[in-house]
Design a protein around this motif. Structure first.
Motif, PDB file in Angstrom:
ATOM      1  N   ARG A 100      -4.291  -2.742  37.312  1.00  0.00           N
ATOM      2  CA  ARG A 100      -4.119  -1.514  36.374  1.00  0.00           C
ATOM      3  C   ARG A 100      -3.421  -2.195  35.566  1.00  0.00           C
ATOM      4  O   ARG A 100      -3.023  -1.414  34.176  1.00  0.00           O
ATOM      5  N   GLY A 102      -3.005  -4.433  34.021  1.00  0.00           N
ATOM      6  CA  GLY A 102      -3.525  -5.284  32.571  1.00  0.00           C
ATOM      7  C   GLY A 102      -4.119  -5.034  32.080  1.00  0.00           C
ATOM      8  O   GLY A 102      -4.791  -4.759  31.129  1.00  0.00           O
ATOM      9  N   ILE A 103      -5.454  -3.750  32.603  1.00  0.00           N
ATOM     10  CA  ILE A 103      -6.440  -3.229  32.073  1.00  0.00           C
ATOM     11  C   ILE A 103      -5.653  -1.876  30.952  1.00  0.00           C
ATOM     12  O   ILE A 103      -5.948  -2.385  29.392  1.00  0.00           O
ATOM     13  N   THR A 104      -4.359  -0.900  31.736  1.00  0.00           N
ATOM     14  CA  THR A 104      -3.850  -0.622  30.534  1.00  0.00           C
ATOM     15  C   THR A 104      -3.061  -1.444  29.533  1.00  0.00           C
ATOM     16  O   THR A 104      -2.805  -0.946  28.160  1.00  0.00           O
ATOM     17  N   MET A 105      -2.538  -2.987  29.705  1.00  0.00           N
ATOM     18  CA  MET A 105      -1.782  -3.468  28.035  1.00  0.00           C
ATOM     19  C   MET A 105      -3.398  -3.979  27.684  1.00  0.00           C
ATOM     20  O   MET A 105      -3.588  -4.073  26.406  1.00  0.00           O
ATOM     21  N   THR A 106      -4.931  -3.667  28.288  1.00  0.00           N
ATOM     22  CA  THR A 106      -5.866  -4.767  27.433  1.00  0.00           C
ATOM     23  C   THR A 106      -6.133  -3.341  26.183  1.00  0.00           C
ATOM     24  O   THR A 106      -6.731  -3.996  25.472  1.00  0.00           O
ATOM     25  N   VAL A 107      -5.890  -1.833  26.901  1.00  0.00           N
ATOM     26  CA  VAL A 107      -6.893  -0.774  25.894  1.00  0.00           C
ATOM     27  C   VAL A 107      -5.259  -0.474  24.869  1.00  0.00           C
ATOM     28  O   VAL A 107      -5.772  -0.227  23.621  1.00  0.00           O
ATOM     29  N   ALA A 109      -4.048  -2.953  23.459  1.00  0.00           N
ATOM     30  CA  ALA A 109      -3.569  -4.137  22.879  1.00  0.00           C
ATOM     31  C   ALA A 109      -4.803  -3.783  21.787  1.00  0.00           C
ATOM     32  O   ALA A 109      -4.628  -4.560  20.468  1.00  0.00           O
ATOM     33  N   PHE A 110      -6.327  -3.265  22.404  1.00  0.00           N
ATOM     34  CA  PHE A 110      -7.096  -2.884  21.689  1.00  0.00           C
ATOM     35  C   PHE A 110      -7.084  -1.635  20.376  1.00  0.00           C
ATOM     36  O   PHE A 110      -7.196  -1.685  19.775  1.00  0.00           O
ATOM     37  N   SER A 112      -4.095  -1.014  19.639  1.00  0.00           N
ATOM     38  CA  SER A 112      -3.372  -1.781  18.502  1.00  0.00           C
ATOM     39  C   SER A 112      -3.952  -2.050  17.022  1.00  0.00           C
ATOM     40  O   SER A 112      -3.902  -2.225  15.920  1.00  0.00           O
ATOM     41  N   THR A 113      -5.403  -3.086  17.782  1.00  0.00           N
ATOM     42  CA  THR A 113      -5.911  -3.798  16.560  1.00  0.00           C
ATOM     43  C   THR A 113      -6.821  -3.133  15.548  1.00  0.00           C
ATOM     44  O   THR A 113      -6.917  -3.142  14.506  1.00  0.00           O
TER      45      THR A 113
END
Length: 115
Positions: A100, A102-107, A109-110, A112-113
């Motif tokens: 969870r 990891g998924i939150t950080m990936t979302v 990061a996506f 924010s870019t």
């Protein structure tokens, strides 16, 4: 395999799946309580007032006790110990928590870019 037997097997598989689905739908209704789970430890007489405690899942004799009251008390203690938070449950909890995060950080990061 004979065609009639194959047809019968597919019909029975369909009926079995429908029965599982109907049971699940029944227990989702408000006010309907599911039946209690079967005990993990079975107490079986061995002779001479000796009782064997058998793990229902594996069929292995866990312990032997003299007297029915001692055997049932020990079986309840073993089931209560099994229900406690163990290493397997902790591992599942930790892996789900990590997933969870990891998924939150990936979302994050996506998005924010994208800004």
């Amino acid at each position: 395999m004979h065609p009639s037997i194959a047809k019968r097997i597919t019909v029975l598989d369909g009926l079995r799946a429908r029965a599982h689905q109907a049971t699940a739908e029944f227990y989702q209704k408000p006010g309907v309580q599911p039946p209690p789970l079967a005990p993990l430890i079975i107490v079986c007489p061995s002779g001479n007032n000796t009782f064997s405690l058998i793990n229902r899942a594996t069929g292995v004799v866990v312990a032997e006790r003299f007297g029915h009251n001692n055997a049932t008390t020990h079986a309840r203690e073993l089931e209560a110990k099994e229900a406690q938070f163990n290493v397997k449950q902790f591992g599942k909890f930790l892996s789900r928590w990590t997933l969870r995060v990891g998924i939150t950080m990936t979302v994050l990061a996506f998005f924010s870019t994208q800004m």
